[in-house]
Scaffold this motif. Structure first.
Motif, PDB file in Angstrom:
ATOM      1  N   TYR A  19      -2.515   7.624  -4.272  1.00  0.00           N
ATOM      2  CA  TYR A  19      -3.959   7.780  -4.408  1.00  0.00           C
ATOM      3  C   TYR A  19      -4.585   8.229  -3.094  1.00  0.00           C
ATOM      4  CZ  TYR A  19      -4.786   3.428  -1.869  1.00  0.00           C
ATOM      5  OH  TYR A  19      -4.835   2.464  -0.900  1.00  0.00           O
ATOM      6  N   SER A  25     -14.678   8.253  -4.158  1.00  0.00           N
ATOM      7  CA  SER A  25     -14.011   7.899  -5.415  1.00  0.00           C
ATOM      8  C   SER A  25     -12.502   7.925  -5.239  1.00  0.00           C
ATOM      9  CB  SER A  25     -14.370   8.902  -6.517  1.00  0.00           C
ATOM     10  OG  SER A  25     -15.746   8.849  -6.786  1.00  0.00           O
ATOM     11  N   ILE A  26     -11.822   7.134  -6.058  1.00  0.00           N
ATOM     12  CA  ILE A  26     -10.361   7.122  -6.040  1.00  0.00           C
ATOM     13  C   ILE A  26      -9.852   8.297  -6.876  1.00  0.00           C
ATOM     14  CG2 ILE A  26      -8.287   5.826  -6.689  1.00  0.00           C
ATOM     15  CD1 ILE A  26     -10.026   3.280  -6.535  1.00  0.00           C
ATOM     16  N   SER A  93       1.295   0.779  -4.983  1.00  0.00           N
ATOM     17  CA  SER A  93       0.255   1.765  -4.700  1.00  0.00           C
ATOM     18  C   SER A  93       0.567   2.351  -3.329  1.00  0.00           C
ATOM     19  CB  SER A  93      -1.119   1.104  -4.691  1.00  0.00           C
ATOM     20  OG  SER A  93      -1.184   0.163  -3.635  1.00  0.00           O
ATOM     21  N   THR A 115      -9.145  12.288 -11.405  1.00  0.00           N
ATOM     22  CA  THR A 115     -10.017  11.120 -11.281  1.00  0.00           C
ATOM     23  C   THR A 115      -9.314   9.997 -12.040  1.00  0.00           C
ATOM     24  OG1 THR A 115     -11.187  11.564 -13.352  1.00  0.00           O
ATOM     25  CG2 THR A 115     -12.123  12.553 -11.337  1.00  0.00           C
ATOM     26  N   VAL A 116      -9.699   8.749 -11.812  1.00  0.00           N
ATOM     27  CA  VAL A 116      -9.080   7.638 -12.520  1.00  0.00           C
ATOM     28  C   VAL A 116      -9.250   7.824 -14.027  1.00  0.00           C
ATOM     29  CG1 VAL A 116      -9.171   5.144 -12.942  1.00  0.00           C
ATOM     30  CG2 VAL A 116      -9.287   6.013 -10.605  1.00  0.00           C
ATOM     31  N   LYS A 117     -10.446   8.193 -14.444  1.00  0.00           N
ATOM     32  CA  LYS A 117     -10.734   8.382 -15.877  1.00  0.00           C
ATOM     33  C   LYS A 117      -9.817   9.452 -16.486  1.00  0.00           C
ATOM     34  CE  LYS A 117     -14.577   9.653 -18.950  1.00  0.00           C
ATOM     35  NZ  LYS A 117     -14.156  10.935 -19.493  1.00  0.00           N
ATOM     36  N   HIS A 133      -5.645   0.352 -13.661  1.00  0.00           N
ATOM     37  CA  HIS A 133      -6.839  -0.509 -13.630  1.00  0.00           C
ATOM     38  C   HIS A 133      -6.741  -1.529 -12.494  1.00  0.00           C
ATOM     39  CE1 HIS A 133      -8.739   1.101 -17.164  1.00  0.00           C
ATOM     40  NE2 HIS A 133      -7.692   0.856 -17.911  1.00  0.00           N
ATOM     41  N   GLU A 136      -7.431   0.182  -9.243  1.00  0.00           N
ATOM     42  CA  GLU A 136      -8.863   0.486  -9.135  1.00  0.00           C
ATOM     43  C   GLU A 136      -9.643  -0.726  -8.604  1.00  0.00           C
ATOM     44  OE1 GLU A 136     -11.994   2.953 -11.934  1.00  0.00           O
ATOM     45  OE2 GLU A 136     -10.499   1.668 -12.885  1.00  0.00           O
ATOM     46  N   LYS A 140     -11.074  -0.530  -3.298  1.00  0.00           N
ATOM     47  CA  LYS A 140     -12.485  -0.195  -3.481  1.00  0.00           C
ATOM     48  C   LYS A 140     -12.885   0.773  -2.377  1.00  0.00           C
ATOM     49  CE  LYS A 140     -13.623  -4.387  -5.840  1.00  0.00           C
ATOM     50  NZ  LYS A 140     -13.511  -5.785  -5.627  1.00  0.00           N
TER      51      LYS A 140
END
Length: 147
Positions: A19, A25-26, A93, A115-117, A133, A136, A140
């Motif tokens: 990541y 944003s991650i 991670s 993006t994470v989504k 999740h 995430e 932060k």
């Protein structure tokens, strides 16, 4: 003949979720699997002379061409079943610090930042989604509050 205990793991693998923080944003780096071209994270068998994390970092280099921080978090593990085999997969991670142009599996796989989504929409394995999740929550992005 002795019966084999099916709950014992036949293999132990390690997987890394690469990541980076971009614009607060991650973002997650996914690569394609060689055979089915599905979006996955770098993963492989733990080499006998390496720790699970060192092995995961090696996979990240070989498969995705990325190098990362040593401050890495083990997010947990899950059982992966394929055909007649099962493997315990340890998930780590890794914050990417360097993206290489040249790496061993460059011509075998694609790599892409999500993006994470979007990553969650492209990942099929529900266990892996749970670790995304978890990541995430643990990572932060720094909230920059201008003075």
């Amino acid at each position: 003949m002795e019966e084999i205990n099916k709950s014992e793991f036949e293999f132990i693998q390690s997987c890394v979720i690469p990541y980076r923080i971009s614009n607060g944003s991650i973002e997650l780096l996914l690569i394609t699997s060689i055979k089915k071209q599905k979006w996955i994270f770098p993963k492989g068998f733990i080499e006998f002379n390496l720790s699970a994390f060192e092995s995961a970092k090696k996979e990240a280099y070989e498969e995705a061409g990325v190098i990362g921080e040593n401050e890495t978090v083990e997010l947990g593990s899950f059982e992966l079943k394929k055909k007649n085999q099962s493997a315990q997969v340890k998930i780590f991670s890794m914050e990417v610090t360097k993206e290489l142009k040249d790496y061993p599996e460059k011509n075998l796989r694609k790599r892409k930042w999500f993006t994470v989504k979007d990553a969650l929409e492209n990942i099929e394995n529900s266990d892996i989604k749970n670790f995304v999740h978890k990541l995430e929550v643990k990572v932060k992005p720094a909230n920059h509050n201008p003075a």
